[in-house]
Design a protein around this motif. Structure first.
Motif, short mmCIF file in Angstrom:
data_model
loop_
_atom_site.label_atom_id
_atom_site.label_comp_id
_atom_site.label_asym_id
_atom_site.label_seq_id
_atom_site.Cartn_x
_atom_site.Cartn_y
_atom_site.Cartn_z
N HIS A 21 0.93 -1.32 -0.22
CA HIS A 21 0.39 0.07 -0.02
C HIS A 21 1.09 0.93 0.38
O HIS A 21 1.62 1.51 1.10
N PHE A 22 0.58 1.90 -0.86
CA PHE A 22 1.39 3.14 -0.94
C PHE A 22 1.78 3.61 0.84
O PHE A 22 2.91 4.51 1.14
N GLY A 23 0.53 4.09 1.55
CA GLY A 23 0.82 4.70 2.94
C GLY A 23 1.87 3.78 3.71
O GLY A 23 2.23 4.49 4.51
N HIS A 24 2.17 2.17 3.52
CA HIS A 24 2.85 1.62 5.02
C HIS A 24 4.14 1.57 4.08
O HIS A 24 4.90 0.52 4.60
N ALA A 25 4.51 1.74 2.59
CA ALA A 25 5.42 2.20 1.98
C ALA A 25 6.34 2.06 2.41
O ALA A 25 7.08 3.17 3.14
N LYS A 26 8.10 1.24 2.73
CA LYS A 26 8.65 1.45 3.71
C LYS A 26 10.35 2.02 2.36
O LYS A 26 11.00 2.14 2.97
N LYS A 27 9.60 1.78 1.55
CA LYS A 27 10.72 1.53 0.21
C LYS A 27 10.12 1.08 -1.19
O LYS A 27 9.21 0.90 -1.29
N VAL A 75 1.13 0.67 -6.68
CA VAL A 75 1.13 -0.12 -5.55
C VAL A 75 0.29 -0.86 -5.58
O VAL A 75 -0.54 -0.55 -6.92
N ALA A 76 -0.11 -1.63 -4.39
CA ALA A 76 -1.66 -2.37 -4.29
C ALA A 76 -2.76 -1.80 -4.54
O ALA A 76 -3.25 -1.52 -4.57
N ARG A 77 -2.24 -0.70 -3.64
CA ARG A 77 -3.93 0.71 -3.29
C ARG A 77 -3.21 1.89 -2.77
O ARG A 77 -2.00 2.51 -2.14
N ILE A 78 -3.75 3.36 -3.30
CA ILE A 78 -3.58 4.28 -2.79
C ILE A 78 -5.05 5.24 -2.75
O ILE A 78 -6.46 4.67 -3.57
N GLY A 79 -5.48 5.39 -1.58
CA GLY A 79 -6.44 6.47 -1.44
C GLY A 79 -6.53 7.56 -2.65
O GLY A 79 -5.15 8.03 -3.03
N ASP A 80 -7.90 8.98 -2.42
CA ASP A 80 -7.67 9.82 -3.38
C ASP A 80 -7.11 10.89 -2.81
O ASP A 80 -6.62 11.79 -4.07
N PRO A 82 -3.76 10.60 -1.42
CA PRO A 82 -2.32 10.56 -1.58
C PRO A 82 -1.98 10.38 -3.58
O PRO A 82 -1.69 11.42 -3.93
N THR A 83 -3.04 9.97 -3.85
CA THR A 83 -3.94 9.95 -5.50
C THR A 83 -3.18 11.43 -5.61
O THR A 83 -2.39 11.84 -7.21
N ALA A 84 -4.06 12.32 -5.63
CA ALA A 84 -3.49 14.05 -5.90
C ALA A 84 -2.60 14.85 -5.87
O ALA A 84 -1.92 15.00 -6.89
N LYS A 85 -1.71 14.22 -4.82
CA LYS A 85 -0.87 14.78 -4.46
C LYS A 85 0.47 14.07 -5.49
O LYS A 85 0.92 15.17 -5.69
N VAL A 86 0.39 12.93 -5.56
CA VAL A 86 0.91 12.08 -6.18
C VAL A 86 1.17 12.75 -8.09
O VAL A 86 1.88 12.56 -8.85
N ASN A 87 -0.28 13.13 -8.07
CA ASN A 87 -0.46 13.22 -9.51
C ASN A 87 0.07 15.11 -9.52
O ASN A 87 0.64 15.24 -11.03
N VAL A 91 3.37 12.91 -11.46
CA VAL A 91 3.35 10.83 -11.39
C VAL A 91 2.00 10.62 -11.19
O VAL A 91 1.63 11.04 -10.21
N ARG A 92 1.95 9.38 -11.96
CA ARG A 92 0.70 8.23 -11.73
C ARG A 92 0.59 7.89 -11.14
O ARG A 92 1.96 7.31 -10.48
N ALA A 93 -0.25 7.40 -9.94
CA ALA A 93 -0.75 6.91 -9.19
C ALA A 93 -1.30 5.30 -10.18
O ALA A 93 -2.22 5.89 -10.78
N VAL A 94 -0.23 4.43 -10.01
CA VAL A 94 -0.45 3.01 -10.59
C VAL A 94 -0.96 1.74 -10.29
O VAL A 94 -0.40 1.00 -9.14
N SER A 95 -2.69 1.11 -9.60
CA SER A 95 -2.80 0.46 -9.29
C SER A 95 -3.71 -0.46 -9.37
O SER A 95 -4.24 -1.83 -8.72
N ALA A 96 -3.37 -0.16 -11.03
CA ALA A 96 -4.36 -1.61 -12.10
C ALA A 96 -3.18 -2.90 -11.89
O ALA A 96 -3.92 -4.07 -12.11
N TYR A 97 -2.17 -3.03 -11.57
CA TYR A 97 -1.39 -3.63 -11.52
C TYR A 97 -1.39 -4.52 -10.26
O TYR A 97 -0.20 -5.43 -9.64
#
Length: 120
Positions: A21-27, A75-80, A82-87, A91-97
């Motif tokens: 998950h984007f918010g849980h990533a440590k790397k 990412v496996a998951r990302i909230g709305d 954080p997605t807005a901040k990444v965009n 940078v495009r946030a991709v959870s489709a994979y």
């Protein structure tokens, strides 16, 4: 396929699949994907953003600085929010994979993006 190569960030626990998950990533694994295939360039450490019921805004700033030179973050998951901040940093946030194999997913994304498809 692509010229020049895409630089893509991946949130992964094991380097095998897109399983963090984007918010849980440590790397984040930073990959180059181009005509010669997919290769890991480096691993970048970050402080995780999600701390249960609240978020660490300074960690978010650090994550954004860490991935700002990438075309997309997988990412496996990302909230709305954080997605807005990444965009907002281009940078495009991709959870489709989510939970799929890293290399196969990045190669598929590069092919589809080169063909003009938008994937999120």
């Amino acid at each position: 396929m692509l010229e020049p190569a895409l630089k893509l960030a991946v949130a992964t626990k094991d380097g095998i699949s897109i399983n963090e998950h984007f918010g849980h990533a440590k790397k984040f694994g930073i990959y180059s994907v181009g005509e010669n295939g997919c290769r890991l360039l480096e691993t970048r450490d970050v402080d995780n953003y999600c701390l249960g019921q609240h978020a660490d805004q300074s960690a978010m700033a650090g994550i954004l600085a860490t991935i700002k030179d990438c075309h997309a973050v997988f990412v496996a998951r990302i909230g709305d929010g954080p997605t807005a901040k990444v965009n907002a940093i281009g940078v495009r946030a991709v959870s489709a994979y989510a939970y799929a194999a890293v290399e196969e997913s990045l190669l598929d994304y590069a092919r589809r993006t080169a063909a003009g498809e938008e994937i999120g």
